[in-house]
Enzyme design. Sequence first.
Site, mmCIF file in Angstrom:
data_model
loop_
_atom_site.group_PDB
_atom_site.id
_atom_site.type_symbol
_atom_site.label_atom_id
_atom_site.label_comp_id
_atom_site.label_asym_id
_atom_site.label_seq_id
_atom_site.Cartn_x
_atom_site.Cartn_y
_atom_site.Cartn_z
ATOM 1 N N HIS A 187 76.833 79.408 -105.164
ATOM 2 C CA HIS A 187 75.393 79.282 -105.391
ATOM 3 C C HIS A 187 75.106 78.612 -106.747
ATOM 4 O O HIS A 187 74.405 77.597 -106.814
ATOM 5 C CB HIS A 187 74.757 80.681 -105.334
ATOM 6 C CG HIS A 187 73.278 80.697 -105.542
ATOM 7 N ND1 HIS A 187 72.379 80.829 -104.504
ATOM 8 C CD2 HIS A 187 72.519 80.598 -106.660
ATOM 9 C CE1 HIS A 187 71.147 80.805 -104.976
ATOM 10 N NE2 HIS A 187 71.199 80.676 -106.288
ATOM 11 N N GLU A 188 75.686 79.170 -107.794
ATOM 12 C CA GLU A 188 75.385 78.647 -109.131
ATOM 13 C C GLU A 188 75.970 77.244 -109.314
ATOM 14 O O GLU A 188 75.381 76.412 -110.006
ATOM 15 C CB GLU A 188 75.897 79.599 -110.218
ATOM 16 C CG GLU A 188 75.280 81.008 -110.184
ATOM 17 C CD GLU A 188 73.758 81.039 -110.250
ATOM 18 O OE1 GLU A 188 73.152 80.108 -110.840
ATOM 19 O OE2 GLU A 188 73.159 81.985 -109.694
ATOM 20 N N HIS A 224 73.475 74.826 -108.215
ATOM 21 C CA HIS A 224 72.486 74.570 -109.279
ATOM 22 C C HIS A 224 73.080 73.627 -110.330
ATOM 23 O O HIS A 224 72.419 72.692 -110.793
ATOM 24 C CB HIS A 224 72.114 75.880 -109.983
ATOM 25 C CG HIS A 224 71.125 76.740 -109.236
ATOM 26 N ND1 HIS A 224 69.879 76.295 -108.854
ATOM 27 C CD2 HIS A 224 71.186 78.047 -108.845
ATOM 28 C CE1 HIS A 224 69.221 77.290 -108.249
ATOM 29 N NE2 HIS A 224 69.995 78.363 -108.224
ATOM 30 N N GLU A 282 66.500 75.706 -106.102
ATOM 31 C CA GLU A 282 67.111 76.734 -105.263
ATOM 32 C C GLU A 282 67.671 76.117 -103.972
ATOM 33 O O GLU A 282 68.671 76.589 -103.440
ATOM 34 C CB GLU A 282 66.078 77.830 -104.955
ATOM 35 C CG GLU A 282 66.624 79.064 -104.256
ATOM 36 C CD GLU A 282 67.542 79.939 -105.122
ATOM 37 O OE1 GLU A 282 67.714 79.645 -106.329
ATOM 38 O OE2 GLU A 282 68.098 80.912 -104.587
HETATM 39 MG MG MG Z 1 69.391 80.491 -107.634
#
Ligand code: MG
Length: 502
Positions: A265-266, A269, A296
Amino acid sequence: MKKSLDFLYKIQKELSIFGGIGSLLDWDQKTYMPTQGAIERSDQISLISRLSHERFISEELWNHVRKLTDPDVLNKLEEKDQIVVKRLEKDIEKARKIPPDFVEELSKTTSLAYVAWQGARENNNFDRFSPHLEKIVELRKRYCEYIGLPGHPYNSLLDDFEEGMTVEKLKQAFSYLKPRLVEILGKIKDSECFNKQRDVKMNFDAENQKQLCFLLIKKMLIPSDKARLDVSTHPFTTSIGNDDVRFTTNYGRKQPLFAFFSTLHEAGHALYSLGLPKDEYKYTVISDAPSFGLHESQSRFWENMIGRSRNFWKYFYPVLQKTFTRQLRSIDLETWYFYVNQVNPSFIRIEADELTYGLHIILRFEIELALIDNNIKVSDLPGVWNEKMKELLGIVPKTDTEGVLQDMHWSVGDIGYFPTYAIGTIYATQLFHQLSQENPEVYNEIGQANFTNILSWLREHVHKHGRVMTAEDIVKNVCGEGLNSRIFISFLKDKYYPLYGV
Ligand code: MG
């Protein structure tokens, strides 16, 4: 004209640098700072943010901006300068609507509220937080008056996180989603498969988890000379500069795959931040994401669309099995794929599965709207929360710590933030859908952990635009339409019905 333009670029460069310094201080606080450093650190951070805010709303900067936005002058500027000047004008105009006294009052209120929230949460006592939240709601209503966007007052809150998004558009999206998510969940809960499923309990040691996460980010093409992965309580990503992005994970959580999925997830980003426009837009307001939802979408794209797909585990499961032989020896790929996609209504948003996650967001959106509309009182929140949990997820938390007190957002004044999580999830599905139509080979590429084409596609269609357009326009350009919940729902049905034999 030249003088004004030079001044604008000079200030934007200073503001970007201040931003980087602030991010570094914040990153350090959350990763390596000794706890006793907290008090001086908060002085350091607030000085940086005060200095940059003062520069941003100064008369001098505003006068130069006004000179350049005069239509006769603006038309003579190069296209790139026009884009920067117009963006800056919009940002400053908004910031100048807020009286400095208000900024200070909100910041004082939220720093007390955050501490009260922590205490309330530890002691499972909503009453300790309630008066603080009442004040925050009042201040947020005043904020809406200052900003004064057309339509529902809540639009002015939303706009800070998702420019251009409105209550009207969200209600439309969520009223489509809500009954369908509830229906899909209901069918799954009635299935034999659901009733037989068990929580998979296994322990993976931290050192091996770490090695896996580092292998993962290498495969994801995270450049090791431009990014760092460290450890913090709550995973996050931040940019210190265009070529220095920091992201974190946590190897110590009870869920065996927490570290792996939060790294995915990160890292999503982080890849976005590294792909933002540099060159001519470096040190300008353009070199940033247009919205929280689009940011996101990039993390959800990697976490859900790639990381929870069958093809992804064709490559990674054998690696995982080799690392954790004792725990995984007797589990085959299909069982594992089912495990990483197991649907399980739970109390805590950040632990929610891909299907029920949206319901957690709809619940929060409905509550926030009702608070701004004066349809509910803060003191009624625990009861309202539990009723909605029952209605949407069919479960009721036993404590407020597991219910209304679980998220920090309201305590720091962030009302209007939650919807961006759902927006990001929906955008991620739309983007993947589009990518798979343009490049049907994508599934094979994922199966080989070959992410080169996927990353260049994201760079080209999403990352490189920065704030030249709004998030919705970026998505429209790629997918031919803005937020579309239908694609999300059909993706869920196609994936979960076969998985649960529905
Ligand atoms: Mg996030």
